[in-house]
Design an enzyme around this catalytic site. Structure first.
Site, mmCIF file in Angstrom:
data_model
loop_
_atom_site.group_PDB
_atom_site.id
_atom_site.type_symbol
_atom_site.label_atom_id
_atom_site.label_comp_id
_atom_site.label_asym_id
_atom_site.label_seq_id
_atom_site.Cartn_x
_atom_site.Cartn_y
_atom_site.Cartn_z
ATOM 1 C CB SER A 117 -0.914 -0.001 1.225
ATOM 2 O OG SER A 117 -1.643 -1.203 1.274
HETATM 3 C C1 LIG Z 1 -3.195 -4.262 -0.370
HETATM 4 S S1 LIG Z 1 -2.726 -5.926 -0.153
HETATM 5 C C2 LIG Z 1 -2.017 -5.933 1.467
HETATM 6 C C3 LIG Z 1 -0.842 -5.020 1.605
HETATM 7 C C4 LIG Z 1 0.009 -5.276 2.794
HETATM 8 N N1 LIG Z 1 -0.720 -5.102 4.035
HETATM 9 C C5 LIG Z 1 1.248 -4.393 2.812
HETATM 10 O O1 LIG Z 1 2.244 -4.826 3.414
HETATM 11 O O2 LIG Z 1 1.241 -3.295 2.253
HETATM 12 C C6 LIG Z 1 -4.288 -6.702 0.137
HETATM 13 C C7 LIG Z 1 -4.201 -8.211 0.349
HETATM 14 O O3 LIG Z 1 -5.451 -8.658 0.809
HETATM 15 C C8 LIG Z 1 -5.555 -10.018 0.446
HETATM 16 N N2 LIG Z 1 -6.940 -10.504 0.574
HETATM 17 C C9 LIG Z 1 -7.976 -10.355 -0.293
HETATM 18 N N3 LIG Z 1 -9.069 -10.968 0.177
HETATM 19 C C10 LIG Z 1 -8.735 -11.541 1.367
HETATM 20 C C11 LIG Z 1 -9.441 -12.315 2.318
HETATM 21 N N4 LIG Z 1 -10.724 -12.655 2.156
HETATM 22 N N5 LIG Z 1 -8.778 -12.725 3.419
HETATM 23 C C12 LIG Z 1 -7.464 -12.405 3.611
HETATM 24 N N6 LIG Z 1 -6.764 -11.669 2.731
HETATM 25 C C13 LIG Z 1 -7.370 -11.234 1.622
HETATM 26 C C14 LIG Z 1 -5.010 -10.043 -0.973
HETATM 27 O O4 LIG Z 1 -4.585 -11.352 -1.333
HETATM 28 C C15 LIG Z 1 -3.876 -9.006 -0.884
HETATM 29 O O5 LIG Z 1 -2.633 -9.644 -0.736
#
Ligand SMILES: C[S@@+](CC[C@H](N)C(=O)[O-])C[C@H]1O[C@@H](n2cnc3c(N)ncnc32)[C@H](O)[C@@H]1O
Length: 420
Positions: free
Chosen positions: A65
């Site tokens: 992010s």
């Molecule tokens: C924006 S990224 C996370 C960025 C991270 N927190 C960072 O270090 O910047 C969003 C993540 O949410 C995950 N995601 C989507 N749906 C999800 C769910 N139902 N449960 C857990 N993770 C999920 C995606 O696979 C993705 O890797």
């Protein structure tokens, strides 16, 4: 690269995204580029997102992010040394920042639905001295008991776009939950504190966008197309209304109801649209196919999808009309409401009254007060309508707008938008 890292920290401090010494120290300590080895160094230390994984259709499904948004959310989470924290949506970098905040006496769990993401996060974290971060592969809709015990976390930071908040039970009383929440299609990063079993927020909101939730909590669109018009109406909260009879209304010139409420060309008005979404029964968002040939609705005005309401075979939608150059040369606009169909002018008047009400009573408010309570025992989603209540699957979200006459208080615009 440590020079680039410190430059980024200076920018985040200058822009007030980093506000405490603890968050500053975390950002100065954790290298960002090691969590995005494919990105150029300049991109790794830009104040922007780094896409890290794409779906076959090209959509970004995982990213690191934007640092300004991570800083805002970590500040809102008020993480202290010794805390137990949960991150929903992994990547590694943000979990490492959290590990710095909680210190050796604390504990970080980061959870992602995508095994490729958790495999990378595990590798990057352990290669860089953060192997004590617990990485879990699971759908956040169903937190695995044992791995993620009930009521145990001092802070939960959700880093994926979410329509609901099924994590109230996992948060300790007094703990903070920060999440990018969808309210009728508008996305806000909101910092909540748990008090007597419910989540409360009274801090300014950040307009933001994150990658979409996957799995059982994925948002399912309620998008209906008015036959033969290239016009689509979406209901994200509340019950979708029939749209088949709207086609004749959308082929006739609309009425225009003026509100005398104005906005600058660069001034966000997300707060108004959130207000209207809560205040108006049958609220929806209207989009027009960009390549459609609808003579009445095309070319689309600036802000699509726009706020709209449906009343039987009639419809009203919010628009803006340029009324001058504005002090900054960016233009001054008046909110107007376009009414379509026989009763369109009545619907437009109803919407215009709510725009005026917002201007008169709430535009000066620093932020709305938002409460999320477990939905257990309440009506299923979409079957009831109380003003400013968003009925979700797991929670009922109530948005209360303090009365602050606009003549006595300055407008506080929400912060700008980015993706995560
Ligand atoms: C924006 S990224 C996370 C960025 C991270 N927190 C960072 O270090 O910047 C969003 C993540 O949410 C995950 N995601 C989507 N749906 C999800 C769910 N139902 N449960 C857990 N993770 C999920 C995606 O696979 C993705 O890797």
């Amino acid at each position: 690269m440590s020079k680039l890292r410190h430059q980024l920290v200076e920018q985040l401090r200058a822009d007030n995204h980093i506000r405490t010494a603890a968050v500053e120290r975390a950002f100065r300590t954790v290298p960002r580029h090691v969590f995005a080895p494919d990105a150029a160094l300049e991109a790794a230390y830009a104040n922007d997102i780094i896409p890290t994984r794409h779906a076959p259709d090209g959509r970004v499904i995982s990213s690191i992010s934007a640092p300004w948004l991570q800083a805002d959310m970590l500040e809102a989470a008020r993480i202290q040394r010794g805390h137990r924290v949960l991150e929903i949506g992994s990547g590694g970098y943000n979990a490492a920042l959290m590990a710095e905040l909680v210190g050796p006496a604390g504990h970080v769990t980061t959870l992602d639905i995508d095994p490729t993401v958790t495999e990378r996060a595990t590798r990057f974290l352990s290669e860089n001295g953060y192997d004590h971060v617990h990485v879990v592969t699971a759908d956040a809709e169903h937190l695995p008991t044992g791995v993620v015990p009930d009521g145990d976390f001092d802070a939960i930071v959700v880093t994926v776009d979410t329509w609901d908040l099924p994590w109230i039970d996992a948060l300790a009383e007094g703990g903070c939950l920060v999440a990018p929440l969808r309210l009728h299609g508008y996305h806000w990063a909101i910092g909540f504190t748990k008090d007597k079993g419910a989540l409360h927020s009274n801090e300014p909101l950040t307009v933001c966008g994150f990658v979409a939730m996957q799995g059982d909590g994925a948002w399912k669109t309620n998008r209906r197309t008015v036959p033969g018009t290239g016009v689509h109406l979406s209901w994200e909260d509340g019950t979708p209304l029939p749209v088949d009879q709207l086609a004749p209304a959308l082929t006739r010139e609309p009425t225009v109801t003026r509100t005398h409420v104005t906005v600058g060309g660069q001034e966000p008005f997300d707060a108004l649209t959130l207000y209207l979404a809560g205040a108006l029964l049958g609220f929806c968002r209207l989009e027009v196919d960009p390549d459609g040939d609808n003579q009445v609705l095309n070319p689309p005005p600036q802000h699509w999808p726009g706020a709209a309401i449906v009343r039987g075979a009639s419809l009203a939608r919010l628009g803006t009309e340029r009324i001058g150059d504005g002090d900054d040369g960016e233009g001054r606009y008046e909110f107007v409401v376009h009414g379509y169909g026989d009763q369109g002018h009545v619907a437009a008047q109803e919407m215009a009254e709510q725009v005026e009400n917002w201007q008169r009573n709430h535009r000066g408010a620093r932020c709305p007060l938002i409460t999320a309570r477990a939905a257990a025992g309440s009506a299923p989603p979409g079957t009831d309508h109380e003003p400013h209540v968003f009925a979700k699957k797991h929670t009922r979200i109530t948005v209360h707008w303090p009365i602050v006459p606009s003549s006595t208080a300055p407008l506080t615009a929400p912060k700008s938008c980015s993706t995560g």
